[in-house]
Motif scaffolding. Sequence first.
Motif, PDB file in Angstrom:
ATOM      1  N   THR A 270       5.950  48.482 -53.567  1.00  0.00           N
ATOM      2  CA  THR A 270       5.241  49.729 -53.868  1.00  0.00           C
ATOM      3  C   THR A 270       4.658  50.375 -52.616  1.00  0.00           C
ATOM      4  OG1 THR A 270       4.667  48.885 -56.068  1.00  0.00           O
ATOM      5  CG2 THR A 270       3.384  50.756 -55.233  1.00  0.00           C
ATOM      6  N   ARG A 273       7.165  52.144 -50.303  1.00  0.00           N
ATOM      7  CA  ARG A 273       7.587  53.452 -50.823  1.00  0.00           C
ATOM      8  C   ARG A 273       6.474  54.487 -50.675  1.00  0.00           C
ATOM      9  NH1 ARG A 273       9.886  50.052 -54.924  1.00  0.00           N
ATOM     10  NH2 ARG A 273       8.050  50.413 -56.247  1.00  0.00           N
ATOM     11  N   GLU A 274       5.247  54.099 -51.012  1.00  0.00           N
ATOM     12  CA  GLU A 274       4.145  55.067 -50.998  1.00  0.00           C
ATOM     13  C   GLU A 274       3.709  55.433 -49.584  1.00  0.00           C
ATOM     14  OE1 GLU A 274       1.069  53.327 -53.369  1.00  0.00           O
ATOM     15  OE2 GLU A 274       2.036  53.844 -55.274  1.00  0.00           O
ATOM     16  N   GLY A 277       7.598  56.180 -47.596  1.00  0.00           N
ATOM     17  CA  GLY A 277       8.676  56.888 -48.280  1.00  0.00           C
ATOM     18  C   GLY A 277      10.017  56.198 -48.163  1.00  0.00           C
ATOM     19  N   ILE A 278      10.009  54.872 -48.014  1.00  0.00           N
ATOM     20  CA  ILE A 278      11.246  54.110 -47.821  1.00  0.00           C
ATOM     21  C   ILE A 278      11.557  53.312 -49.082  1.00  0.00           C
ATOM     22  CG2 ILE A 278      12.307  52.201 -46.536  1.00  0.00           C
ATOM     23  CD1 ILE A 278      10.686  53.146 -44.103  1.00  0.00           C
ATOM     24  N   ALA A 279      12.768  53.453 -49.594  1.00  0.00           N
ATOM     25  CA  ALA A 279      13.237  52.710 -50.758  1.00  0.00           C
ATOM     26  C   ALA A 279      14.468  51.897 -50.343  1.00  0.00           C
ATOM     27  CB  ALA A 279      13.579  53.651 -51.906  1.00  0.00           C
TER      28      ALA A 279
END
Length: 298
Positions: A270, A273-274, A277-279
Motif C-alpha cells: 500500500t 503505491r500511495e 505511485g508504483i504498482a
Amino acid sequence: MRVLLTGSAGQVGRALLPLLRERADVISPLRDQFDLSRPDELAGKLESIKPDLIVNPAAYTAVDRAEDERELAFRINAEAPRAIAQWAAPRGVPLIHFSTDYVFDGSGDRPWREDSTPGPLSVYGQSKLAGDLAIAEAGALHVIARTSWVYAASGANFLKTIVRLAGEREQLRIVADQIGAPTTASTISQAIVAMLPLGGDGLRKTFEQRGGVVNLVCAGETSWHGFATAIVVGLQSRGVKLAVKEIVPIRSDEFPVKAKRPSNSRLDLTLLRERFGIAPPDWQQALDRELDIFQATI
C-alpha cells in the motif's frame, strides 16, 4: 549527479547499473575497493568519491552461513550501513539501502506493513534489522527498500537452482509452507529508478518528503513449491527439455536448514503505491519476463 552504487556484481546491483548510468555518472567500485567488511575505512572512501547519492544493495546474504559468521554478517549488514549513513547525514547525501522480509518472525498470514513489529528468526535477519535501525539513528536522508525472494535470470538464486535440479532429477521436494512474493531484480531496479528525480534539490526533497522504509516486492503471493512449479511449467512451455516429472510439496521441517526462515513473508504494498505511485507487476508476470531472458541465454 554522481551516484555511488555498491554491489554491482550482485543481482540487484547488476540490474541497477545500466538504468542509473542512463541518468547519472555512476561509480561502481569492486568489492575490494569499497569493502563493507571494513566499515572503519568507508568514511575515507566516501570522502574521496564524494557522491551525491548512495545506492547500497551490497550485503551479506548467506543466510545459513551467517549462523556461524555472526560477526562478519553484522559488520557488513549493520556496521557498514551505519558508517555510510553517518558520513551521509551531515552532508545531506541521500542513501538508498535494501532490507528483507527476514526482519519479521513470519507469524500469522497478514502481509507485513513497514511499521509492523520486527522479530527476526536468524542472524541474517537480525543483522539486516540492525542495519535498518542504524541508518535511521544516524539521521541520514534515506529510503530503505524491503524486498523478498529476489532472483534473476543470471547469478546464484532459486530460479537457477530449480533449472539445474529439474534438468537432473525426476523428483523435486520443495517447501510449501513458506509464503511470499518472488521478486525479480529488474522489478526492484526499475522501481528504484522511478523513485528518483535525479537532480539536486529535487532528489533531497523526495527523500525528505517520502523517505523511510518502503516494501518493494512483486504483487501476489505463492509458496516456494508454487514458485518452483511455475518455473518448471514456464520452462517446459518454452520447449526446454527437463528430467523432472514430479514436484512434491513438503513442510519446512522436512527440509532442515541451519537458519530458520519466516513462514509468512508477505509484504504489504500500500505505501509503495500511495507514496511513490508504483504498482509492481504480479510475480507470475515478472517470472515470465525473466524466463524469456533466461531462454535467450541457453
